[in-house]
Design a protein around this motif. Sequence first.
Motif, PDB file in Angstrom:
ATOM      1  N   CYS A  22       0.721  -1.160  -0.032  1.00 59.97           N
ATOM      2  CA  CYS A  22       0.081   0.045  -0.036  1.00 59.97           C
ATOM      3  C   CYS A  22       1.035   1.536   0.127  1.00 59.97           C
ATOM      4  CB  CYS A  22      -1.114  -0.114   1.181  1.00 59.97           C
ATOM      5  SG  CYS A  22      -2.069   1.488   1.422  1.00 59.97           S
ATOM      6  N   ALA A  23       0.916   1.861  -1.264  1.00 57.51           N
ATOM      7  CA  ALA A  23       1.982   3.242  -1.129  1.00 57.51           C
ATOM      8  C   ALA A  23       0.803   4.382  -0.900  1.00 57.51           C
ATOM      9  CB  ALA A  23       2.377   3.155  -2.495  1.00 57.51           C
ATOM     10  N   ALA A  24       1.453   5.253  -0.126  1.00 58.81           N
ATOM     11  CA  ALA A  24       0.814   6.488   0.430  1.00 58.81           C
ATOM     12  C   ALA A  24       1.330   7.650  -0.193  1.00 58.81           C
ATOM     13  CB  ALA A  24       0.888   6.452   1.743  1.00 58.81           C
ATOM     14  N   SER A  25       0.377   8.631  -0.434  1.00 53.07           N
ATOM     15  CA  SER A  25       1.183  10.008  -0.726  1.00 53.07           C
ATOM     16  C   SER A  25       1.130  10.871   0.419  1.00 53.07           C
ATOM     17  CB  SER A  25       0.201  10.591  -1.617  1.00 53.07           C
ATOM     18  OG  SER A  25      -1.103  10.859  -1.385  1.00 53.07           O
ATOM     19  N   GLY A  26       1.912  11.959   0.325  1.00 52.65           N
ATOM     20  CA  GLY A  26       1.846  12.814   1.664  1.00 52.65           C
ATOM     21  C   GLY A  26       3.052  12.851   2.275  1.00 52.65           C
ATOM     22  N   ARG A  27       3.524  13.876   2.862  1.00 55.82           N
ATOM     23  CA  ARG A  27       4.644  13.989   3.506  1.00 55.82           C
ATOM     24  C   ARG A  27       4.811  13.550   4.880  1.00 55.82           C
ATOM     25  NH1 ARG A  27       5.939  20.236   1.813  1.00 55.82           N
ATOM     26  NH2 ARG A  27       3.965  20.272   2.194  1.00 55.82           N
ATOM     27  N   THR A  28       3.552  13.513   5.395  1.00 55.34           N
ATOM     28  CA  THR A  28       3.360  12.917   6.886  1.00 55.34           C
ATOM     29  C   THR A  28       3.026  11.615   7.230  1.00 55.34           C
ATOM     30  OG1 THR A  28       0.810  13.593   6.784  1.00 55.34           O
ATOM     31  CG2 THR A  28       2.646  15.407   7.405  1.00 55.34           C
ATOM     32  N   PHE A  29       3.415  10.814   6.142  1.00 58.02           N
ATOM     33  CA  PHE A  29       2.900   9.465   6.213  1.00 58.02           C
ATOM     34  C   PHE A  29       3.426   8.763   7.576  1.00 58.02           C
ATOM     35  CE2 PHE A  29       2.015   5.217   4.890  1.00 58.02           C
ATOM     36  CZ  PHE A  29       3.050   4.479   5.122  1.00 58.02           C
ATOM     37  N   SER A  30       4.622   9.233   8.002  1.00 59.04           N
ATOM     38  CA  SER A  30       5.245   8.620   9.117  1.00 59.04           C
ATOM     39  C   SER A  30       4.272   8.897  10.334  1.00 59.04           C
ATOM     40  CB  SER A  30       6.633   8.960   9.424  1.00 59.04           C
ATOM     41  OG  SER A  30       6.806  10.555   9.507  1.00 59.04           O
ATOM     42  N   SER A  31       3.669   9.761  10.459  1.00 56.68           N
ATOM     43  CA  SER A  31       2.679  10.068  11.772  1.00 56.68           C
ATOM     44  C   SER A  31       1.449   9.379  11.373  1.00 56.68           C
ATOM     45  CB  SER A  31       2.506  11.726  11.803  1.00 56.68           C
ATOM     46  OG  SER A  31       1.804  11.978  10.598  1.00 56.68           O
ATOM     47  N   TYR A  32       1.113   8.713  10.696  1.00 63.00           N
ATOM     48  CA  TYR A  32       0.021   8.049  10.648  1.00 63.00           C
ATOM     49  C   TYR A  32       0.106   6.443  10.832  1.00 63.00           C
ATOM     50  CZ  TYR A  32      -2.463  11.647   7.812  1.00 63.00           C
ATOM     51  OH  TYR A  32      -2.785  12.694   7.327  1.00 63.00           O
ATOM     52  N   ALA A  33      -0.790   6.156  11.736  1.00 62.94           N
ATOM     53  CA  ALA A  33      -1.173   4.727  12.004  1.00 62.94           C
ATOM     54  C   ALA A  33      -1.906   3.900  10.812  1.00 62.94           C
ATOM     55  CB  ALA A  33      -1.954   4.362  13.176  1.00 62.94           C
ATOM     56  N   MET A  34      -1.644   2.779  10.399  1.00 64.17           N
ATOM     57  CA  MET A  34      -2.298   2.176   9.425  1.00 64.17           C
ATOM     58  C   MET A  34      -2.716   0.829   9.459  1.00 64.17           C
ATOM     59  SD  MET A  34      -1.406   4.161   6.892  1.00 64.17           S
ATOM     60  CE  MET A  34      -1.603   3.290   5.454  1.00 64.17           C
ATOM     61  N   GLY A  35      -3.613   0.586   8.560  1.00 64.82           N
ATOM     62  CA  GLY A  35      -4.188  -1.061   8.958  1.00 64.82           C
ATOM     63  C   GLY A  35      -4.846  -1.440   7.666  1.00 64.82           C
ATOM     64  N   TRP A  36      -4.982  -2.718   7.807  1.00 64.11           N
ATOM     65  CA  TRP A  36      -5.370  -3.667   6.722  1.00 64.11           C
ATOM     66  C   TRP A  36      -6.913  -4.016   7.252  1.00 64.11           C
ATOM     67  CZ3 TRP A  36      -3.618  -3.844   1.883  1.00 64.11           C
ATOM     68  CH2 TRP A  36      -2.243  -3.556   1.497  1.00 64.11           C
ATOM     69  N   PHE A  37      -7.642  -4.200   6.170  1.00 66.51           N
ATOM     70  CA  PHE A  37      -9.143  -4.743   6.237  1.00 66.51           C
ATOM     71  C   PHE A  37      -9.392  -5.759   5.115  1.00 66.51           C
ATOM     72  CE2 PHE A  37     -10.611  -2.354  10.068  1.00 66.51           C
ATOM     73  CZ  PHE A  37      -9.624  -1.436  10.190  1.00 66.51           C
ATOM     74  N   ARG A  38     -10.319  -6.569   5.097  1.00 67.95           N
ATOM     75  CA  ARG A  38     -10.875  -7.075   4.021  1.00 67.95           C
ATOM     76  C   ARG A  38     -12.377  -7.194   4.049  1.00 67.95           C
ATOM     77  NH1 ARG A  38      -8.038 -13.022   6.257  1.00 67.95           N
ATOM     78  NH2 ARG A  38      -9.665 -13.256   7.696  1.00 67.95           N
ATOM     79  N   GLN A  39     -12.863  -7.394   3.010  1.00 63.46           N
ATOM     80  CA  GLN A  39     -14.299  -7.292   2.539  1.00 63.46           C
ATOM     81  C   GLN A  39     -14.494  -8.515   1.896  1.00 63.46           C
ATOM     82  OE1 GLN A  39     -16.596  -3.798   1.924  1.00 63.46           O
ATOM     83  NE2 GLN A  39     -18.530  -4.850   2.644  1.00 63.46           N
ATOM     84  N   ALA A  40     -15.476  -9.647   2.128  1.00 65.17           N
ATOM     85  CA  ALA A  40     -15.812 -10.573   1.162  1.00 65.17           C
ATOM     86  C   ALA A  40     -17.091 -10.315   0.738  1.00 65.17           C
ATOM     87  CB  ALA A  40     -15.710 -11.992   2.052  1.00 65.17           C
ATOM     88  N   PRO A  41     -17.434 -10.717  -0.344  1.00 61.98           N
ATOM     89  CA  PRO A  41     -18.905 -10.651  -0.783  1.00 61.98           C
ATOM     90  C   PRO A  41     -19.977 -10.979  -0.098  1.00 61.98           C
ATOM     91  CG  PRO A  41     -17.409 -11.947  -2.610  1.00 61.98           C
ATOM     92  CD  PRO A  41     -16.785 -11.857  -1.295  1.00 61.98           C
ATOM     93  N   GLY A  42     -20.829 -10.147   0.368  1.00 63.56           N
ATOM     94  CA  GLY A  42     -22.100 -10.371   1.079  1.00 63.56           C
ATOM     95  C   GLY A  42     -21.673 -10.011   2.580  1.00 63.56           C
TER      96      GLY A  42
END
Length: 124
Positions: A22-42
């Motif tokens: 996951c590539a992020a734009s923006g100069r403040t990326f290092s100050s953000y917490a990040m997460g992964w989520f998933r969604q299956a059909p239905g």
Amino acid sequence: QVQLVESGGGLVQTGGSLRLSCAASGRTFSSYAMGWFRQAPGKEREFVATINWSGSSIDYADPVKGRFTISRDNAKNTIYLQMNSLKPEETAVYYCAARARTYGSLVAQVYDYWGQGTQVTVSS
């Protein structure tokens, strides 16, 4: 403003591996917490993993513990999700998300920015 672009999804057999990025734009990326989520059909979107701003605090959903690894490279404005021993029931669209806080969360609603998602299909 942060823009997120996921990549690395695809078709894999049961027991196989994939590495999502996951590539992020923006100069403040290092100050953000990040997460992964998933969604299956239905189904509702579900938490997979989260990492704090420095990578020192990580949490996983119980079903993926021991098989998935989240990491980040702040120099490259990128986070990763290494997925091993994949199962058919993990077929879903995988999303990365950014939260304008130093620590992440299991709750999707508190994230401020989302990517468009990348499809992961695990064949049986």
